[in-house]
Design an enzyme around this catalytic site. Sequence first.
Site, PDB file in Angstrom:
ATOM      1  N   SER A 139      53.984 -28.471 -29.991  1.00 45.80           N
ATOM      2  CA  SER A 139      53.713 -28.792 -28.590  1.00 45.80           C
ATOM      3  C   SER A 139      52.761 -27.765 -28.017  1.00 45.80           C
ATOM      4  O   SER A 139      52.721 -26.614 -28.456  1.00 45.80           O
ATOM      5  CB  SER A 139      55.013 -28.785 -27.775  1.00 45.80           C
ATOM      6  OG  SER A 139      54.742 -28.882 -26.386  1.00 45.80           O
ATOM      7  N   TYR A 152      63.489 -25.829 -25.860  1.00 49.45           N
ATOM      8  CA  TYR A 152      62.465 -26.752 -26.362  1.00 49.45           C
ATOM      9  C   TYR A 152      61.175 -25.996 -26.653  1.00 49.45           C
ATOM     10  O   TYR A 152      60.598 -26.123 -27.748  1.00 49.45           O
ATOM     11  CB  TYR A 152      62.209 -27.860 -25.347  1.00 49.45           C
ATOM     12  CG  TYR A 152      61.051 -28.757 -25.746  1.00 49.45           C
ATOM     13  CD1 TYR A 152      61.221 -29.740 -26.711  1.00 49.45           C
ATOM     14  CD2 TYR A 152      59.786 -28.596 -25.180  1.00 49.45           C
ATOM     15  CE1 TYR A 152      60.150 -30.549 -27.104  1.00 49.45           C
ATOM     16  CE2 TYR A 152      58.716 -29.404 -25.565  1.00 49.45           C
ATOM     17  CZ  TYR A 152      58.907 -30.374 -26.521  1.00 49.45           C
ATOM     18  OH  TYR A 152      57.851 -31.161 -26.913  1.00 49.45           O
TER      19      TYR A 152
END
Length: 251
Positions: A139, A152
Site C-alpha cells: 500500500s 494496517y
Amino acid sequence: MKMTGNTILVTGGTSGIGRALAEAFHDRGNRVIITGRRPALLKEIAANRPGLVAMPLDLVDPASLARLMREVGACFPELNVLIANAGMSRTEDMTAPGWNVATAQSIIDTNIMGVLHVTAAFLPILKTRPNATIMATSSNLAFIPRADFPAYCASKAFLHSWLQSLRHQLRTVPVEVLELAPPYVQTQLTGERQASDPRAMPVVDYVAEVMQLIEAGEHPRGEVLVERDRARRWAEREGCYEAMFAAMNPA
C-alpha cells in the site's frame, strides 16, 4: 513479467483490486484462478466469466491452504504467477478504554502471515516454471501511515520490506518479485463509502495503469508505482515527509 500465456493464481480475487487484476489478465489470454472465502460469490464470478477458475481459500485456515495446494498442483501444474492480494483493513483507537490487540492480530494474520503462507506454499512450484512471477499488494500507506489505521499501515510496511528481502534472495532464481503499492482506490477495503469516494482513484483506472507499467517493464526495484503513488514513496527523500504526514493526520 510476460502479459499472456501465464497460469495465474490471485488471492483475494473476488473484489476490488484483486478481481480487477484477475479480469484484466484473463482478458489478455491468461488462465486465471481466483480465490476467496465466499463460495457463492466465487461461483457467481466464474459463471459470468467463462474460463475463469474459482477456488475457495481462507488464508488463516491451514487446512484450506493445504487443500488449495493439492488442487492447484493436480489441476494446474503449469502455474507460474502468484498474485498475493488478499488483505483487510480496520481502524483502531489505541486511546480507547479497553483497547486490545484483537484487530491488529487479525490484520497481521491476513495481511502478513497470509502472504507469507501462500508464498511458501507455491514458491517450490514457481521456482520450476519459466517466466515465473510473485506479485504482492502492499500500500501507499506503507510509506506514510494513516495513524487511525496503525496495524494496517504497519502490515503493508512489513510487506514492502519483506518483498525487498525476497527479491534479493531470489536474485539467482528465475522468479521475478513485484510489489504493488496502491494509492487510495475505490474499493470496499474500508467499507461502502470508500467504493464511491470521489477522492479515491477508480479501480479500473488504477489497474489499467498498472497493466501498462508491467507491460512496459516500468517497475524499477520491482515496485509497480502509478503516478499517484510516487509523491508518498519519495516524501522522505524529498524532504516533505513531515508535511505529508501532518496533512494526512491532522492534529
